[in-house]
Design an enzyme around this catalytic site. Structure first.
Site, mmCIF file in Angstrom:
data_model
loop_
_atom_site.group_PDB
_atom_site.id
_atom_site.type_symbol
_atom_site.label_atom_id
_atom_site.label_comp_id
_atom_site.label_asym_id
_atom_site.label_seq_id
_atom_site.Cartn_x
_atom_site.Cartn_y
_atom_site.Cartn_z
ATOM 1 N N GLU A 49 1.097 -1.047 -0.072
ATOM 2 C CA GLU A 49 0.008 -0.082 -0.094
ATOM 3 C C GLU A 49 0.941 1.256 -0.040
ATOM 4 O O GLU A 49 1.674 1.340 1.163
ATOM 5 C CB GLU A 49 -0.917 -0.026 1.389
ATOM 6 C CG GLU A 49 -2.174 0.848 1.198
ATOM 7 C CD GLU A 49 -3.027 0.767 0.256
ATOM 8 O OE1 GLU A 49 -3.657 1.522 -0.289
ATOM 9 O OE2 GLU A 49 -3.300 -0.688 -0.252
ATOM 10 N N ASP A 60 -4.159 11.593 7.435
ATOM 11 C CA ASP A 60 -2.885 11.054 8.052
ATOM 12 C C ASP A 60 -2.586 11.701 9.283
ATOM 13 O O ASP A 60 -2.657 13.118 9.349
ATOM 14 C CB ASP A 60 -1.864 11.205 7.111
ATOM 15 C CG ASP A 60 -1.928 10.169 5.908
ATOM 16 O OD1 ASP A 60 -2.275 9.071 6.196
ATOM 17 O OD2 ASP A 60 -1.918 10.529 4.779
#
Length: 268
Positions: A49, A60
């Site tokens: 990924e 994030d």
């Protein structure tokens, strides 16, 4: 797209789950980034990924934001990311490669051009983190035109309608979210997600991989015990890169030492 199908079939035969590491392309520089990816695969990663550096990564936490800053500092561009992806694919013909993107990076290239480029370099799936299912039509249609699996996030509070949509539109795998919030290894993955896994299976969704807060082998085992097809670990891996930023060889050794027990935990 077919690479996921054959991976999950092989793992099922071996009675194993998938361990999937996440890293940011180009962190801490192109050359070391390629060595990192080779190391992850050698240590037992079943799929990759990969993030591309983006100026405003909403989903994030600080660890992955720092990875993006390091890649930017090294001068990494989206065009270079595609070059790196082509190199990875050349070297590793069978491993599934997934991208974790933000919509702006797709728009900048043009939606169709972006997925065409993904197909050209051998990317298997794309998850666009800031596009909800109900706005995903142009993305998933372009993805399918170019034989790229559109990946959808299944949040822990997903209702029945959303589960049906994810099952119907998603391909490759389903990104099962351990908890709400941003990425980060500090917040451990929360409660087992048995009920969601059962529903996704009932609606014939692509195999669920659990992500967010996965930083230890016992969590990988717990995800698989709850019915997930495997687990994705990002922040814990990116932290190792950060900790050994000036010691490239030590970094690779530490990554290997992290991945091996995580992969071992997928074996029942």
């Amino acid at each position: 797209m077919e690479r996921y199908e054959s991976l999950f079939a092989q793992l099922k035969e071996r009675k194993e789950g998938a361990f999937v590491p996440f890293v940011t392309l180009g962190d801490p520089g192109i050359e070391q980034s390629l060595k990192i990816i080779d190391t992850l695969i050698e240590a037992g990663a079943d799929a990759l990924e990969l993030g591309t550096p983006f100026s405003d990564p909403l989903a994030d936490g600080p660890t992955i934001q720092n990875a993006t800053l390091r890649a930017f500092a090294a001068g990494v561009t989206p065009a270079q990311c595609f070059e790196v992806l082509a190199l990875i694919r050349q070297k590793h013909p069978t491993i599934p490669i997934g991208l974790l993107m933000y919509a702006n990076l797709v728009f900048n290239k043009g939606i169709d051009e972006f997925y065409a480029e993904c197909e050209k370099v051998g990317v298997d799936s794309v998850l666009v983190a800031d596009v909800p299912v109900e706005e995903s039509a142009p993305f998933r249609q372009a993805a399918l035109r170019h034989n790229v699996a559109p990946i959808f996030i299944c949040p822990p509070n997903a209702d029945d309608d959303l589960l049906r949509q994810i099952a119907s539109y998603g391909r490759g795998y389903t990104y099962l979210l351990s908890r709400a919030g941003v990425t980060g290894a500090e917040n451990r993955a929360a409660l087992p997600l048995n009920h969601l896994v059962a529903k996704l299976k009932e609606y014939n969704a692509a195999p669920p991989l659990q992500g967010f807060g996965i930083s230890a082998p016992d969590q990988v085992k717990a995800a698989i015990d709850a019915g997930a097809a495997g687990a994705i670990s990002g922040s814990a891996i990116v932290k190792i890169i950060e900790q050994h930023i000036n010691e490239p060889e030590k970094m690779l050794a530490a990554l290997k030492a992290f991945v091996q027990p995580m992969k071992a935990a997928t074996r029942s």
